[in-house]
Design a protein around this motif. Structure first.
Motif, PDB file in Angstrom:
ATOM      1  N   HIS A 165      -3.934  14.145  38.676  1.00 30.31           N
ATOM      2  CA  HIS A 165      -2.853  14.094  39.677  1.00 30.31           C
ATOM      3  C   HIS A 165      -3.492  14.219  41.051  1.00 30.31           C
ATOM      4  O   HIS A 165      -4.320  15.085  41.312  1.00 30.31           O
ATOM      5  N   LYS A 166      -3.139  13.315  41.931  1.00 28.23           N
ATOM      6  CA  LYS A 166      -3.763  13.235  43.253  1.00 28.23           C
ATOM      7  C   LYS A 166      -3.061  14.096  44.291  1.00 28.23           C
ATOM      8  O   LYS A 166      -3.665  14.464  45.294  1.00 28.23           O
ATOM      9  N   HIS A 167      -1.793  14.371  44.074  1.00 25.59           N
ATOM     10  CA  HIS A 167      -1.077  15.304  44.934  1.00 25.59           C
ATOM     11  C   HIS A 167      -0.785  16.563  44.134  1.00 25.59           C
ATOM     12  O   HIS A 167      -1.400  16.802  43.093  1.00 25.59           O
ATOM     13  N   LEU A 168       0.138  17.365  44.564  1.00 22.47           N
ATOM     14  CA  LEU A 168       0.348  18.656  43.924  1.00 22.47           C
ATOM     15  C   LEU A 168       1.041  18.565  42.586  1.00 22.47           C
ATOM     16  O   LEU A 168       0.864  19.423  41.732  1.00 22.47           O
ATOM     17  N   SER A 169       1.822  17.534  42.365  1.00 21.52           N
ATOM     18  CA  SER A 169       2.573  17.405  41.125  1.00 21.52           C
ATOM     19  C   SER A 169       2.134  16.190  40.328  1.00 21.52           C
ATOM     20  O   SER A 169       2.041  15.082  40.856  1.00 21.52           O
ATOM     21  N   GLY A 170       1.909  16.403  39.043  1.00 26.51           N
ATOM     22  CA  GLY A 170       1.567  15.292  38.178  1.00 26.51           C
ATOM     23  C   GLY A 170       2.709  14.322  37.950  1.00 26.51           C
ATOM     24  O   GLY A 170       2.487  13.178  37.561  1.00 26.51           O
ATOM     25  N   PHE A 171       3.934  14.758  38.197  1.00 30.45           N
ATOM     26  CA  PHE A 171       5.075  13.877  37.962  1.00 30.45           C
ATOM     27  C   PHE A 171       5.091  12.692  38.926  1.00 30.45           C
ATOM     28  O   PHE A 171       5.815  11.725  38.719  1.00 30.45           O
ATOM     29  N   TRP A 172       4.292  12.771  39.985  1.00 27.60           N
ATOM     30  CA  TRP A 172       4.201  11.672  40.938  1.00 27.60           C
ATOM     31  C   TRP A 172       2.884  10.923  40.826  1.00 27.60           C
ATOM     32  O   TRP A 172       2.707   9.902  41.483  1.00 27.60           O
ATOM     33  N   ALA A 173       1.953  11.443  40.016  1.00 25.28           N
ATOM     34  CA  ALA A 173       0.609  10.885  40.122  1.00 25.28           C
ATOM     35  C   ALA A 173      -0.132  10.697  38.808  1.00 25.28           C
ATOM     36  O   ALA A 173      -1.156  10.029  38.787  1.00 25.28           O
ATOM     37  N   ASN A 174       0.336  11.289  37.708  1.00 23.02           N
ATOM     38  CA  ASN A 174      -0.377  11.065  36.447  1.00 23.02           C
ATOM     39  C   ASN A 174       0.606  10.699  35.345  1.00 23.02           C
ATOM     40  O   ASN A 174       1.750  10.333  35.599  1.00 23.02           O
ATOM     41  N   ASP A 175       0.157  10.801  34.099  1.00 22.48           N
ATOM     42  CA  ASP A 175       0.959  10.312  32.978  1.00 22.48           C
ATOM     43  C   ASP A 175       1.790  11.402  32.311  1.00 22.48           C
ATOM     44  O   ASP A 175       2.228  11.248  31.175  1.00 22.48           O
ATOM     45  N   ILE A 176       2.044  12.493  33.027  1.00 22.85           N
ATOM     46  CA  ILE A 176       2.731  13.625  32.420  1.00 22.85           C
ATOM     47  C   ILE A 176       4.116  13.267  31.889  1.00 22.85           C
ATOM     48  O   ILE A 176       4.490  13.656  30.785  1.00 22.85           O
ATOM     49  N   GLN A 177       4.880  12.509  32.666  1.00 25.04           N
ATOM     50  CA  GLN A 177       6.238  12.155  32.253  1.00 25.04           C
ATOM     51  C   GLN A 177       6.209  11.338  30.959  1.00 25.04           C
ATOM     52  O   GLN A 177       6.951  11.627  30.014  1.00 25.04           O
ATOM     53  N   ALA A 178       5.352  10.348  30.904  1.00 24.14           N
ATOM     54  CA  ALA A 178       5.267   9.503  29.707  1.00 24.14           C
ATOM     55  C   ALA A 178       4.788  10.302  28.501  1.00 24.14           C
ATOM     56  O   ALA A 178       5.340  10.178  27.399  1.00 24.14           O
ATOM     57  N   GLN A 179       3.761  11.127  28.699  1.00 25.38           N
ATOM     58  CA  GLN A 179       3.221  11.891  27.579  1.00 25.38           C
ATOM     59  C   GLN A 179       4.261  12.839  26.990  1.00 25.38           C
ATOM     60  O   GLN A 179       4.355  12.986  25.755  1.00 25.38           O
ATOM     61  N   PHE A 180       5.047  13.464  27.831  1.00 24.68           N
ATOM     62  CA  PHE A 180       6.039  14.407  27.326  1.00 24.68           C
ATOM     63  C   PHE A 180       7.234  13.700  26.695  1.00 24.68           C
ATOM     64  O   PHE A 180       7.653  14.043  25.592  1.00 24.68           O
ATOM     65  N   THR A 181       7.790  12.717  27.384  1.00 25.26           N
ATOM     66  CA  THR A 181       8.988  12.075  26.855  1.00 25.26           C
ATOM     67  C   THR A 181       8.684  11.301  25.581  1.00 25.26           C
ATOM     68  O   THR A 181       9.493  11.298  24.644  1.00 25.26           O
ATOM     69  N   LYS A 182       7.534  10.650  25.516  1.00 27.48           N
ATOM     70  CA  LYS A 182       7.183   9.890  24.312  1.00 27.48           C
ATOM     71  C   LYS A 182       6.900  10.798  23.115  1.00 27.48           C
ATOM     72  O   LYS A 182       6.946  10.363  21.964  1.00 27.48           O
ATOM     73  N   ARG A 183       6.586  12.058  23.386  1.00 21.44           N
ATOM     74  CA  ARG A 183       6.323  13.008  22.306  1.00 21.44           C
ATOM     75  C   ARG A 183       7.537  13.884  22.001  1.00 21.44           C
ATOM     76  O   ARG A 183       7.442  14.824  21.199  1.00 21.44           O
ATOM     77  N   GLY A 184       8.652  13.614  22.644  1.00 16.73           N
ATOM     78  CA  GLY A 184       9.868  14.364  22.374  1.00 16.73           C
ATOM     79  C   GLY A 184       9.883  15.766  22.952  1.00 16.73           C
ATOM     80  O   GLY A 184      10.635  16.628  22.507  1.00 16.73           O
ATOM     81  N   ILE A 185       9.068  16.001  23.970  1.00 14.38           N
ATOM     82  CA  ILE A 185       8.982  17.326  24.582  1.00 14.38           C
ATOM     83  C   ILE A 185      10.037  17.469  25.674  1.00 14.38           C
ATOM     84  O   ILE A 185      10.135  16.622  26.564  1.00 14.38           O
ATOM     85  N   ASP A 186      10.813  18.536  25.590  1.00 12.82           N
ATOM     86  CA  ASP A 186      11.814  18.783  26.633  1.00 12.82           C
ATOM     87  C   ASP A 186      11.707  20.186  27.231  1.00 12.82           C
ATOM     88  O   ASP A 186      12.471  20.544  28.127  1.00 12.82           O
ATOM     89  N   THR A 187      10.775  20.978  26.724  1.00 13.14           N
ATOM     90  CA  THR A 187      10.583  22.342  27.194  1.00 13.14           C
ATOM     91  C   THR A 187       9.108  22.547  27.518  1.00 13.14           C
ATOM     92  O   THR A 187       8.237  22.204  26.707  1.00 13.14           O
ATOM     93  N   ILE A 188       8.819  23.105  28.707  1.00 12.09           N
ATOM     94  CA  ILE A 188       7.437  23.249  29.156  1.00 12.09           C
ATOM     95  C   ILE A 188       7.177  24.697  29.565  1.00 12.09           C
ATOM     96  O   ILE A 188       7.931  25.271  30.355  1.00 12.09           O
TER      97      ILE A 188
END
Length: 216
Positions: free
Chosen positions: A116-139
């Motif tokens: 992640h290039k900024h402070l949040s991975g939700f804007w810069a890496n694959d975190i959203q895809a990795q979690f949603t594709k794996r059925g993760i809803d709690t972190i």
């Protein structure tokens, strides 16, 4: 805020920046965060959380920072934390400081996200895809730094519909005031704030079957 259910089928543990530059004396930020990292025993707590997640079959994800020479040389209009990191060449992809610390060496239960290039991975890496594709809803979130990447991941996770447990004693910041402010914000933002001891127990004892499956 009540206790969030930790279920290995839909829960992940997320560590932000578990890297040398953030957590070790040889890291470029140690002079600013080292006292609090040691005072709060952050490395040991992250290690315990990782071990407990493994025992409970809860996957662990790392959201790391990496920068290369071109980025250090060409980026403009840096904000305050970017300027500090770039001045110190923090998380240089070819340097020791960007390495995951030895205590948290990834294993078969660990997934390292793209940088992640900024402070949040939700804007810069694959975190959203990795979690949603794996059925993760709690972190379950911990790591570095409390008032920067940890808080930004908490905010964006919530904005994107995830439930968040913030482990507020498994983190540090560049000063006690920043750390306390981040804890206050976490109490307002996260669905639950918790301490390492409590989360370790819950991860270890995460249910392996649903109530319906257990009855069958």
């Amino acid at each position: 805020m009540g206790d969030i259910t930790i279920d290995p089928r839909n829960t992940a543990v997320l560590f932000t920046d578990p890297q040398v530059d953030a957590l070790k004396p040889e890291g470029v930020m140690w002079d600013q965060v080292g006292d609090l990292v040691e005072e709060h025993d952050v490395v040991s707590k992250l290690e315990r959380l990782q071990d407990a997640a493994r025992e409970g079959d809860v996957p662990v994800f790392y959201s790391p920072h990496y920068y290369d020479d071109d980025e250090f040389e060409s980026w403009e209009e840096l904000n305050g934390i970017d300027q500090k990191m770039f001045d110190a060449e923090m998380y240089h992809v070819d340097g020791e400081g960007s390495n995951i610390i030895p205590e948290l060496e990834p294993d078969d239960n660990t997934f390292v996200l793209s940088s992640h290039k900024h402070l949040s991975g939700f804007w810069a890496n694959d975190i959203q895809a990795q979690f949603t594709k794996r059925g993760i809803d709690t972190i379950v979130i911990a790591g570095m730094f409390a008032n920067l990447c940890v808080e930004s991941h908490i905010r964006d996770a919530i904005e994107n519909g995830f439930k968040v447990v913030a482990v507020t004693d498994a983190t540090a910041a560049p000063g006690e005031d920043f750390l306390e402010a981040a804890k206050t914000n976490a109490e307002m933002l996260a669905h639950e704030t918790a301490q390492t001891d409590d989360v370790v127990d819950r991860l270890r004892n995460a249910p392996q079957t649903s109530p319906i499956e257990a009855e069958e």
